[in-house]
Write a protein that holds these residues in place. Structure first.
Motif, PDB file in Angstrom:
ATOM      1  N   ALA A   2       0.818  -1.206   0.000  1.00 19.67           N
ATOM      2  CA  ALA A   2       0.000   0.000   0.000  1.00 19.67           C
ATOM      3  C   ALA A   2       0.856   1.262   0.000  1.00 19.67           C
ATOM      4  O   ALA A   2       0.365   2.352  -0.280  1.00 19.67           O
ATOM      5  CB  ALA A   2      -0.932   0.007   1.208  1.00 19.67           C
ATOM      6  N   GLY A   3       2.127   1.121   0.342  1.00 14.18           N
ATOM      7  CA  GLY A   3       3.022   2.264   0.383  1.00 14.18           C
ATOM      8  C   GLY A   3       4.399   1.844   0.816  1.00 14.18           C
ATOM      9  O   GLY A   3       4.718   0.644   0.888  1.00 14.18           O
ATOM     10  N   LEU A   4       5.237   2.825   1.129  1.00 14.51           N
ATOM     11  CA  LEU A   4       6.630   2.596   1.500  1.00 14.51           C
ATOM     12  C   LEU A   4       6.854   3.004   2.950  1.00 14.51           C
ATOM     13  O   LEU A   4       6.219   3.929   3.452  1.00 14.51           O
ATOM     14  CB  LEU A   4       7.552   3.400   0.589  1.00 14.51           C
ATOM     15  N   PHE A   5       7.795   2.326   3.592  1.00 15.85           N
ATOM     16  CA  PHE A   5       8.179   2.618   4.973  1.00 15.85           C
ATOM     17  C   PHE A   5       9.641   3.023   4.929  1.00 15.85           C
ATOM     18  O   PHE A   5      10.526   2.204   4.744  1.00 15.85           O
ATOM     19  CB  PHE A   5       7.998   1.363   5.832  1.00 15.85           C
ATOM     20  N   ASP A   6       9.899   4.321   5.083  1.00 17.96           N
ATOM     21  CA  ASP A   6      11.256   4.869   4.947  1.00 17.96           C
ATOM     22  C   ASP A   6      11.797   5.161   6.341  1.00 17.96           C
ATOM     23  O   ASP A   6      11.327   6.078   7.027  1.00 17.96           O
ATOM     24  CB  ASP A   6      11.208   6.142   4.097  1.00 17.96           C
ATOM     25  N   LEU A   7      12.806   4.415   6.746  1.00 16.46           N
ATOM     26  CA  LEU A   7      13.343   4.513   8.101  1.00 16.46           C
ATOM     27  C   LEU A   7      14.436   5.564   8.244  1.00 16.46           C
ATOM     28  O   LEU A   7      14.955   5.763   9.335  1.00 16.46           O
ATOM     29  CB  LEU A   7      13.888   3.138   8.522  1.00 16.46           C
ATOM     30  N   HIS A   8      14.770   6.269   7.169  1.00 12.75           N
ATOM     31  CA  HIS A   8      15.883   7.211   7.235  1.00 12.75           C
ATOM     32  C   HIS A   8      15.546   8.476   6.456  1.00 12.75           C
ATOM     33  O   HIS A   8      16.003   8.687   5.326  1.00 12.75           O
ATOM     34  CB  HIS A   8      17.157   6.557   6.681  1.00 12.75           C
ATOM     35  N   THR A   9      14.727   9.333   7.069  1.00 13.01           N
ATOM     36  CA  THR A   9      14.446  10.659   6.526  1.00 13.01           C
ATOM     37  C   THR A   9      14.724  11.689   7.613  1.00 13.01           C
ATOM     38  O   THR A   9      14.739  11.367   8.797  1.00 13.01           O
ATOM     39  CB  THR A   9      12.994  10.780   6.026  1.00 13.01           C
ATOM     40  N   HIS A  10      14.943  12.928   7.194  1.00 15.01           N
ATOM     41  CA  HIS A  10      15.397  13.955   8.130  1.00 15.01           C
ATOM     42  C   HIS A  10      14.452  15.150   8.180  1.00 15.01           C
ATOM     43  O   HIS A  10      14.146  15.763   7.145  1.00 15.01           O
ATOM     44  CB  HIS A  10      16.787  14.457   7.730  1.00 15.01           C
ATOM     45  N   PHE A  11      14.008  15.468   9.382  1.00 10.86           N
ATOM     46  CA  PHE A  11      13.336  16.730   9.687  1.00 10.86           C
ATOM     47  C   PHE A  11      13.922  17.223  10.998  1.00 10.86           C
ATOM     48  O   PHE A  11      14.051  16.445  11.957  1.00 10.86           O
ATOM     49  CB  PHE A  11      11.822  16.550   9.811  1.00 10.86           C
ATOM     50  N   MET A  12      14.287  18.501  11.054  1.00 12.51           N
ATOM     51  CA  MET A  12      14.987  19.070  12.201  1.00 12.51           C
ATOM     52  C   MET A  12      14.486  20.495  12.456  1.00 12.51           C
ATOM     53  O   MET A  12      13.825  21.081  11.597  1.00 12.51           O
ATOM     54  CB  MET A  12      16.498  19.112  11.949  1.00 12.51           C
ATOM     55  N   PHE A  36      16.441  -2.507   5.670  1.00 12.99           N
ATOM     56  CA  PHE A  36      15.349  -1.552   5.760  1.00 12.99           C
ATOM     57  C   PHE A  36      15.531  -0.428   4.746  1.00 12.99           C
ATOM     58  O   PHE A  36      16.639   0.074   4.565  1.00 12.99           O
ATOM     59  CB  PHE A  36      15.296  -0.948   7.168  1.00 12.99           C
ATOM     60  N   LEU A  37      14.437  -0.034   4.122  1.00  8.70           N
ATOM     61  CA  LEU A  37      14.482   1.088   3.194  1.00  8.70           C
ATOM     62  C   LEU A  37      14.869   2.367   3.925  1.00  8.70           C
ATOM     63  O   LEU A  37      14.317   2.700   4.980  1.00  8.70           O
ATOM     64  CB  LEU A  37      13.108   1.283   2.544  1.00  8.70           C
ATOM     65  N   ALA A  85      10.425  -3.208   8.551  1.00  9.24           N
ATOM     66  CA  ALA A  85      10.277  -2.087   9.474  1.00  9.24           C
ATOM     67  C   ALA A  85       8.945  -2.165  10.207  1.00  9.24           C
ATOM     68  O   ALA A  85       8.856  -1.876  11.413  1.00  9.24           O
ATOM     69  CB  ALA A  85      10.393  -0.769   8.713  1.00  9.24           C
ATOM     70  N   ALA A  86       7.886  -2.551   9.477  1.00  6.55           N
ATOM     71  CA  ALA A  86       6.580  -2.665  10.123  1.00  6.55           C
ATOM     72  C   ALA A  86       6.592  -3.717  11.219  1.00  6.55           C
ATOM     73  O   ALA A  86       5.992  -3.520  12.298  1.00  6.55           O
ATOM     74  CB  ALA A  86       5.527  -3.006   9.066  1.00  6.55           C
ATOM     75  N   ARG A  87       7.296  -4.794  11.006  1.00  9.30           N
ATOM     76  CA  ARG A  87       7.365  -5.840  12.020  1.00  9.30           C
ATOM     77  C   ARG A  87       8.156  -5.365  13.238  1.00  9.30           C
ATOM     78  O   ARG A  87       7.697  -5.508  14.383  1.00  9.30           O
ATOM     79  CB  ARG A  87       8.031  -7.113  11.449  1.00  9.30           C
ATOM     80  N   VAL A  88       9.313  -4.761  13.012  1.00  7.64           N
ATOM     81  CA  VAL A  88      10.153  -4.314  14.123  1.00  7.64           C
ATOM     82  C   VAL A  88       9.440  -3.242  14.955  1.00  7.64           C
ATOM     83  O   VAL A  88       9.536  -3.226  16.181  1.00  7.64           O
ATOM     84  CB  VAL A  88      11.498  -3.784  13.589  1.00  7.64           C
TER      85      VAL A  88
END
Length: 297
Positions: free
Chosen positions: A16-26, A254-255, A291-294
């Motif tokens: 249904a979509g993507l799970f991105d474990l490494h994006t940046h907002f600060m 992980f993505l 990632a969803a499982r973890v």
């Protein structure tokens, strides 16, 4: 294989979509300093690094960047920040907690730094719902084995909270980067759940071995297989791909993207993964399932 549309890529895998474990907002002032490093090819960057989503497409606000990710079909993502001096981590953690409360797709993230009280504030953040921590050895310029972090690592190991750890020596090596300190850390805290950023670039083999050796250690794909990274530090070794496939099917790859600090369209990361030809089951695991499982999604 060319990827014209990230949502179509996900749908083609039955996701249904993507799970991105490494994006940046600060926080805005930190974001400005980080982007200045990229714009100037500063000493932590080491080469020209044009920011497609920041420069070529306009200096977007956080709200606009969130909408960009939504348009790309990224359904879950992080707001990773990282401290580089004492007294900074908790200020970043306050901001990240507020950002996660405002954006439904964002995982509540936190960071740490070797300083008095690190164990206490990490325990407090975990109790308050922080689900992913970020540690950047190169930028922070500290040793993960610093005794001031021992209690914090213990808390994170006990809670099984994932830590996205940039410890590889790319793009520019620093005093404490490389696999040896991480191996020592894991010897002391074997239940730490680490996600090695950028697949450990450029020490791909050594970090892959750590992930194979430790049940709770994995890799993220951030930039590692892209043309940009291959030109910068060497392509991912072809002889490691069968082991990378096994690791991914075991739920330990992980993505990650580094969005928005990337010098190419988001889809290129997906193309880079697809052309590894490790199979749709591997891609499904990497792009969502693991990632969803973890994280209990």
């Amino acid at each position: 294989m060319p990827v014209a549309s990230a949502p179509e890529f996900a749908r083609g895998l039955g996701l249904a979509g993507l799970f991105d474990l490494h994006t940046h907002f600060m926080p805005p002032n930190v974001t400005a300093k980080v982007r200045a490093q990229f714009d100037s090819a500063g000493p932590l960057i080491g080469r020209p690094w044009p920011l497609v989503y920041i420069n070529e497409r306009g200096r977007r606000t956080d709200e606009q960047l969130v909408e960009t990710l939504r348009g790309l079909g990224v359904r879950r993502f992080t707001a990773l920040s990282y401290a580089h001096r004492p007294g900074m981590a908790e200020w970043l953690n306050d901001w990240a907690a507020g950002f996660a409360a405002e954006v439904p797709e964002v995982l509540h993230c936190a960071t740490l730094y070797p300083e008095d009280g690190a164990g206490e504030y990490v325990a407090s953040r975990v109790a308050d719902g922080a689900r992913v921590f970020k540690v950047h050895v190169q930028v922070g310029n500290f040793d993960v084995r610093d005794p001031l972090l021992d209690d914090a690592w213990g808390v994170l190991a006990e809670a099984s909270t994932p830590v996205v750890l940039h410890a590889g020596s790319g793009p520019v090596p620093a005093t404490y980067t490389g696999p040896a300190p991480v191996a020592d850390l894991l010897a002391r805290h074997p239940r730490l759940r680490l996600v090695i950023a950028h697949a450990g670039a450029p020490e791909y083999c050594e970090f892959l071995k750590l992930a194979e050796r430790h049940d709770l250690v994995g890799l993220d794909t951030t930039m590692a297989f892209t043309d940009f990274f291959s030109e910068m530090g060497g392509a991912y070794p072809a002889d490691l791909l069968p082991r990378l496939r096994d690791l991914g099917l075991a739920g330990k790859v992980f993505l990650g993207s580094d969005f928005p600090n990337i010098p190419y369209p988001y889809e290129h990361q997906l193309e880079a993964l697809a052309r590894l030809e490790l199979g749709d089951a591997w891609l499904r695991a990497v792009c969502w399932e693991s990632a969803a499982r973890v994280l209990g999604e």
